[in-house]
Design an enzyme around this catalytic site. Structure first.
Site, mmCIF file in Angstrom:
data_model
loop_
_atom_site.group_PDB
_atom_site.id
_atom_site.type_symbol
_atom_site.label_atom_id
_atom_site.label_comp_id
_atom_site.label_asym_id
_atom_site.label_seq_id
_atom_site.Cartn_x
_atom_site.Cartn_y
_atom_site.Cartn_z
ATOM 1 N N HIS A 81 1.047 -1.173 -0.009
ATOM 2 C CA HIS A 81 0.051 0.073 -0.178
ATOM 3 C C HIS A 81 0.913 1.156 -0.101
ATOM 4 C CE1 HIS A 81 -3.462 2.590 0.793
ATOM 5 N NE2 HIS A 81 -2.619 3.195 1.755
ATOM 6 N N ASP A 160 -15.319 2.598 7.345
ATOM 7 C CA ASP A 160 -14.254 3.561 6.784
ATOM 8 C C ASP A 160 -14.846 4.595 6.018
ATOM 9 O OD1 ASP A 160 -11.519 4.550 6.620
ATOM 10 O OD2 ASP A 160 -11.785 4.080 4.633
ATOM 11 N N ARG A 167 -15.255 12.582 8.617
ATOM 12 C CA ARG A 167 -13.873 13.262 9.366
ATOM 13 C C ARG A 167 -13.941 14.631 8.276
ATOM 14 N NH1 ARG A 167 -9.980 8.822 8.287
ATOM 15 N NH2 ARG A 167 -8.506 10.456 8.900
ATOM 16 N N SER A 182 -8.201 3.816 9.351
ATOM 17 C CA SER A 182 -8.695 4.021 8.050
ATOM 18 C C SER A 182 -7.884 3.150 6.960
ATOM 19 C CB SER A 182 -8.664 5.496 7.526
ATOM 20 O OG SER A 182 -9.330 5.618 6.506
ATOM 21 N N LYS A 186 -8.877 -1.220 5.680
ATOM 22 C CA LYS A 186 -8.990 -1.900 4.353
ATOM 23 C C LYS A 186 -8.077 -2.844 3.910
ATOM 24 C CE LYS A 186 -9.107 2.786 3.294
ATOM 25 N NZ LYS A 186 -8.973 4.022 2.914
HETATM 26 N N1 URA Z 1 -5.961 7.491 3.284
HETATM 27 C C1 URA Z 1 -7.020 6.523 3.752
HETATM 28 O O1 URA Z 1 -7.379 5.561 3.346
HETATM 29 N N2 URA Z 1 -7.642 7.319 5.048
HETATM 30 C C2 URA Z 1 -7.086 8.358 5.628
HETATM 31 O O2 URA Z 1 -7.717 8.701 6.639
HETATM 32 C C3 URA Z 1 -6.154 9.208 5.001
HETATM 33 C C4 URA Z 1 -5.472 8.668 4.000
#
Ligand code: URA
Length: 430
Positions: A81, A160, A167, A182, A186
């Site tokens: 990632h 999320d 947010r 967050s 994932k």
């Molecule tokens: N990328 C994400 O997936 N979540 C965040 O909160 C910030 C960057």
């Protein structure tokens, strides 16, 4: 468990239990807790923070709020990632390298948003290639080729999506435990046992300073450890774009040339570093983790994996064999050096914004993009240039060409003195 009590507990600096966080998140996703209560709780988290245990419990609750991919029928599953950058085509090079190293990449990737690109958009530059695969063919391809890559079709970590939207409108995005949970929710839902994170730092990245990048990387590695996954992170510079090319087709071309052992030095260095980190996480020795990624670039086996993967997902493999087949926007305009000196800075954010105005990126989800446009940097930081010499080339289809020209011009700074060399790899966290 009353939600106002949970908000009060966090407001007063208390520590949540696993059960409390699970109730809050799952009831929120089920529509039983209203946005205004979660918004108040997010602000309390913003001010009071979360411990490593709380952050992990929150992440697990978010991961388990939707589908969890089951990759247990595959061996050596690895995922990568990047926190997002400009010209970041690393996945296009790294994932075939990992497959050639005998690991299994069964991965979900995203599309670009705002000034950062996405792997799916880049791959869609290859005629015929599709990001859609049903579960069985996805697992079969991953088993047989070692690489299958699809768009976000599953209902992964829906908590999320809801929390991120909240947010965004309550000034609680830039909060470390919330960012870490967050991203990691994932990744945990996506199923791989080993996860390597490329945490970008600099003007083109989400984390602007090394200190913030390090804290985020540590938090995410910690979540991985506490939830039984192998997670390692590499901190890398994103002050300036990676490689020379920014733009979907142009980046695929640069990735192919890197897989052929050519390509820009910084991209090659980053891919080798991330492959090494992945092999170390998988238990390889330091010597093997150093040597083997170089071998799969040299002997053509990583390129052969890209070809097989593209063909298996409907793409025309002739484009991999003969990249001159790719359609790149035919009209170009060059940005020239305003003075003699050394390239001192190339601001990633502005290059990313230039791609956006050319139509090569999207401002809102679902917008169509032009894969053929982009920016080619003709120099790297530290290169000597003469006044009037071309320093960047813009490939355009008329749309936004003047605004892109101004942005690229502003992105490139030339100084009389040669700048100090900046390392690409800023740190490792494991
Ligand atoms: N990328 C994400 O997936 N979540 C965040 O909160 C910030 C960057």
């Amino acid at each position: 468990m009353r939600i106002p009590d949970l908000i009060q507990k966090k407001r007063d600096g208390g520590q949540h239990t696993e059960a409390e966080l699970r109730t809050l998140i799952l009831d929120y996703v089920n529509g039983q807790v209203p946005d205004y209560q979660v918004a108040a709780w997010l602000m309390a988290v913003f001010f009071k923070g979360m411990t490593a245990e709380e952050t992990t419990y929150l992440t697990l609750a978010m991961a388990e709020s939707g589908d969890m991919l089951d990759l247990s029928s595959l061996s050596h599953t690895v995922d990568k990632h990047s926190t997002g950058g400009v010209g970041d085509k690393t996945s296009l090079v790294l994932t075939p390298m990992l497959a050639a190293l005998g690991l299994t990449v069964a991965k979900m990737s995203g599309r670009g948003l705002a000034h950062t690109g996405g792997t799916i958009d880049k791959l869609e530059s290859i005629p015929g290639w599709s990001p859609v695969l049903a579960d069985e063919p996805f697992l079969k391809q991953a088993r047989e080729i070692g690489l299958a890559l699809v768009g976000q079709s599953k209902n992964l970590a829906p908590a999320d999506g809801l929390l991120y939207a909240l947010r965004d409108v309550t000034a609680t995005v830039d909060c470390l435990p919330l960012i870490a949970s967050s991203i990691m929710s994932k990744k945990l839902a996506a199923g791989a046992k080993t996860i390597v994170l490329d945490v970008k730092v600099g003007s083109g990245a989400f984390m602007k300073t090394l200190e913030d990048g390090r804290k985020l990387a540590e938090a995410m590695v910690n979540i991985g450890k506490l939830s039984g996954r192998n997670v390692r992170a590499v901190l890398t510079d994103m002050e300036t774009p990676l490689g020379f090319m920014t733009g979907n087709t142009l980046e695929v071309l640069e990735a192919i040339s890197t897989l052929k052992g050519e390509g820009p030095e910084d991209l090659r260095e980053l891919c080798l570093a991330l492959a090494k980190e992945t092999l170390l996480a998988e238990g390889f020795s330091e010597e093997e983790a150093d040597r083997r990624p170089r071998e799969v670039l040299k002997d053509g086996s990583a390129l052969a994996k890209l070809r097989a993967f593209v063909a298996s997902q409907g793409g025309d493999p002739r484009y991999i064999d003969d990249p001159s087949l790719f359609h790149v926007a035919p009209e170009t305009v060059e940005v020239k050096a305003g003075q003699s000196g050394f390239i001192a800075h190339i601001e990633a954010l502005k290059i990313g914004q230039a791609l956006l105005v050319l139509g090569g990126g999207r401002e809102t989800k679902g917008e169509a993009i032009d894969h053929s446009v982009g920016i080619e940097l003709l120099h790297k930081i530290g290169d000597a240039v003469e006044a009037g010499q071309p320093i960047a080339r813009i490939y355009h289809n008329q749309k936004g060409k003047d605004a892109a020209f101004t942005l690229v011009q502003e992105a490139l700074r030339i100084d009389a003195a040669k700048p100090a060399e900046m390392p690409l790899i800023l740190g490792h966290i494991s």
